[in-house]
Design a protein around this motif. Structure first.
Motif, PDB file in Angstrom:
ATOM      1  N   LEU A 282       0.839  -1.201   0.000  1.00  0.00           N
ATOM      2  CA  LEU A 282       0.000   0.000   0.000  1.00  0.00           C
ATOM      3  C   LEU A 282       0.878   1.258   0.000  1.00  0.00           C
ATOM      4  CD1 LEU A 282      -2.912   1.093   0.188  1.00  0.00           C
ATOM      5  CD2 LEU A 282      -2.675   1.005   2.682  1.00  0.00           C
ATOM      6  N   GLU A 283       1.914   1.265   0.825  1.00  0.00           N
ATOM      7  CA  GLU A 283       2.818   2.412   0.881  1.00  0.00           C
ATOM      8  C   GLU A 283       3.583   2.570  -0.431  1.00  0.00           C
ATOM      9  OE1 GLU A 283       4.605   5.781   2.265  1.00  0.00           O
ATOM     10  OE2 GLU A 283       2.889   4.660   3.083  1.00  0.00           O
ATOM     11  N   TYR A 284       3.997   1.434  -1.007  1.00  0.00           N
ATOM     12  CA  TYR A 284       4.714   1.480  -2.285  1.00  0.00           C
ATOM     13  C   TYR A 284       3.833   2.064  -3.385  1.00  0.00           C
ATOM     14  CZ  TYR A 284       7.448  -0.195  -6.298  1.00  0.00           C
ATOM     15  OH  TYR A 284       8.181  -0.283  -7.454  1.00  0.00           O
ATOM     16  N   ALA A 285       2.553   1.668  -3.403  1.00  0.00           N
ATOM     17  CA  ALA A 285       1.632   2.172  -4.425  1.00  0.00           C
ATOM     18  C   ALA A 285       1.390   3.672  -4.271  1.00  0.00           C
ATOM     19  CB  ALA A 285       0.305   1.418  -4.346  1.00  0.00           C
ATOM     20  N   ARG A 286       1.510   4.174  -3.055  1.00  0.00           N
ATOM     21  CA  ARG A 286       1.300   5.600  -2.816  1.00  0.00           C
ATOM     22  C   ARG A 286       2.506   6.445  -3.242  1.00  0.00           C
ATOM     23  NH1 ARG A 286      -1.073   4.803   3.317  1.00  0.00           N
ATOM     24  NH2 ARG A 286      -3.287   4.565   2.768  1.00  0.00           N
ATOM     25  N   THR A 287       3.691   5.842  -3.208  1.00  0.00           N
ATOM     26  CA  THR A 287       4.920   6.620  -3.442  1.00  0.00           C
ATOM     27  C   THR A 287       5.588   6.339  -4.784  1.00  0.00           C
ATOM     28  OG1 THR A 287       6.201   4.920  -2.237  1.00  0.00           O
ATOM     29  CG2 THR A 287       5.388   6.797  -0.962  1.00  0.00           C
ATOM     30  N   ARG A 288       5.410   5.146  -5.336  1.00  0.00           N
ATOM     31  CA  ARG A 288       6.047   4.794  -6.611  1.00  0.00           C
ATOM     32  C   ARG A 288       5.311   5.492  -7.750  1.00  0.00           C
ATOM     33  NH1 ARG A 288       8.615   4.052 -10.696  1.00  0.00           N
ATOM     34  NH2 ARG A 288       9.428   2.050 -11.429  1.00  0.00           N
TER      35      ARG A 288
END
Length: 370
Positions: free
Chosen positions: A247-253
């Motif tokens: 979830l965090e990766y999808a928000r920042t990548r």
């Protein structure tokens, strides 16, 4: 229905989470992968001081009388942290088997485990018997024991190993000094250590035989279901971390100048992962309660239902997490691939999905027809 955990269980989980956050990082995990002995003296002593060694066992046996729900809370946090310290393998697994045997010899050995003075491993799986723990291929012929045990978790760094064998048509459980057997050590998929043990006409005396017959069968049956619940706990902890990191990766990548979390297909993946995770949490609560029940049929049905479900959905969450991360998701430097290995390992430990689906059907038919 209220699924809220008790204050005691919440406190145990919070303490375990804080301890692991302060003492066990991803770097510590990667360093431990290279070590032959998973027992870190400092952390092992710290877990003992936290009371973990007595947590799963009855007060009458020197423990704290906590339920499986409480032990699941610790195992779940260990799964979240990728912790390889063998709390389950060298404390819970042998300790619960000894507690279920429940005779003076077994309880004396359990006392040593709780005090942190005895390292005991559990070897109940045979090369030719698959997951059938009630029908080992290891044979006790008179006073001589011959055969092999495989996937003995952290067996190579224990002093004593609990093994099952057939004496004629009777199941027996034996406590054997590890020095008397040939040991081959290796690393498992999740990074933990295990051993294969070869018994070549090992001399067995009466003091080594802890129990036999129906007592041995009942003890192993209860042990098996308890361990399956802890497999589910570790898978849930790992799957939850996969979702949070993804979830965090999808928000920042970013791709094409925007976060990939804005893409509809990624959103669908994340929603599916979230729904699966909520269902896994419900199944974990169910098996945490049911896997300790005295009713053999109800216990086995609940355990196999949970393990079969986890073996599909937790693995699927890990696969979706890797797919969203792309190639970086399977690198050694990122934890997602390591969580995938842990989940896959736990999905195969103590019975894979096929085994538990078949067990669910077989036990269910017998249970309905009683």
């Amino acid at each position: 229905m209220d699924f809220k955990l008790s204050e005691n269980t919440t406190l145990i989980a919070d303490t375990a989470r804080r301890y692991l956050r302060e003492n066990y990082s991803f770097d510590a995990y990667r360093a431990q992968l290279q070590e032959a002995d998973h027992v870190n003296v400092r952390r092992w002593q710290a877990m003992n001081e936290l009371g973990w060694f007595g947590l799963p066992f009855a007060e009458s046996n020197g423990g704290y009388g906590c339920s499986l729900v409480d032990v699941v809370a610790v195992a779940r946090e260990m799964g979240s942290a990728l912790c390889l310290d063998p709390f389950v393998d060298l404390v819970v697994s042998p300790g619960k088997l000894l507690e279920y045997i429940n005779n003076p010899s077994a309880l004396a050995l359990l006392e040593g485990i709780i005090a942190g003075k005895a390292r005991v491993a559990t070897g109940l799986y045979d090369k030719d018997a698959g997951y059938q723990v009630m029908a080992p291929s290891l044979r006790l012929n008179g006073t001589r024991l011959s055969g092999q045990k495989h996937i003995v978790s952290d067996g190579g760094c224990s002093d004593i190993v609990l093994v099952s064998a057939m004496a004629g048509n009777e199941l027996v459980i034996i406590a054997l000094p590890l020095a008397q057997v040939e040991v081959e050590r290796y690393r498992l998929l999740d990074g933990s250590r295990a051993a294969s043990l070869t018994f070549d006409d090992v001399e067995i005396n009466d003091d080594m035989i802890l129990c036999r017959g129906q007592s041995a069968t009942q003890a192993i049956s209860r042990w098996f279901d308890y361990m399956c619940a802890l497999d589910c706990a570790r898978m849930y902890g790992a799957a939850n971390q996969v979702f949070q990191h993804t979830l965090e990766y999808a928000r920042t990548r970013k791709q094409f100048g925007v976060a990939i979390g804005s893409f509809q297909v990624i959103q669908h993946y994340l929603v599916d992962m979230f729904i699966d995770l909520q269902q896994l949490e419900s199944m974990l609560m169910m098996v945490s309660v049911k896997a300790e029940q005295d009713d053999v049929g109800e216990r086995a049905i609940a355990t196999s239902a949970a393990k079969a479900y986890f073996s599909r959905q937790a693995v699927q969450i890990a696969q979706q997490g890797i797919q969203i991360h792309g190639g970086v998701g399977v690198t050694e430097e990122l934890n997602i691939g390591h969580y995938f290995r842990l989940i896959t390992h736990c999905s195969l430990s103590h019975g894979d999905r096929e085994h538990h689906v078949r067990r669910f059907i077989d036990v269910g038919e017998c249970h309905d027809g009683r």
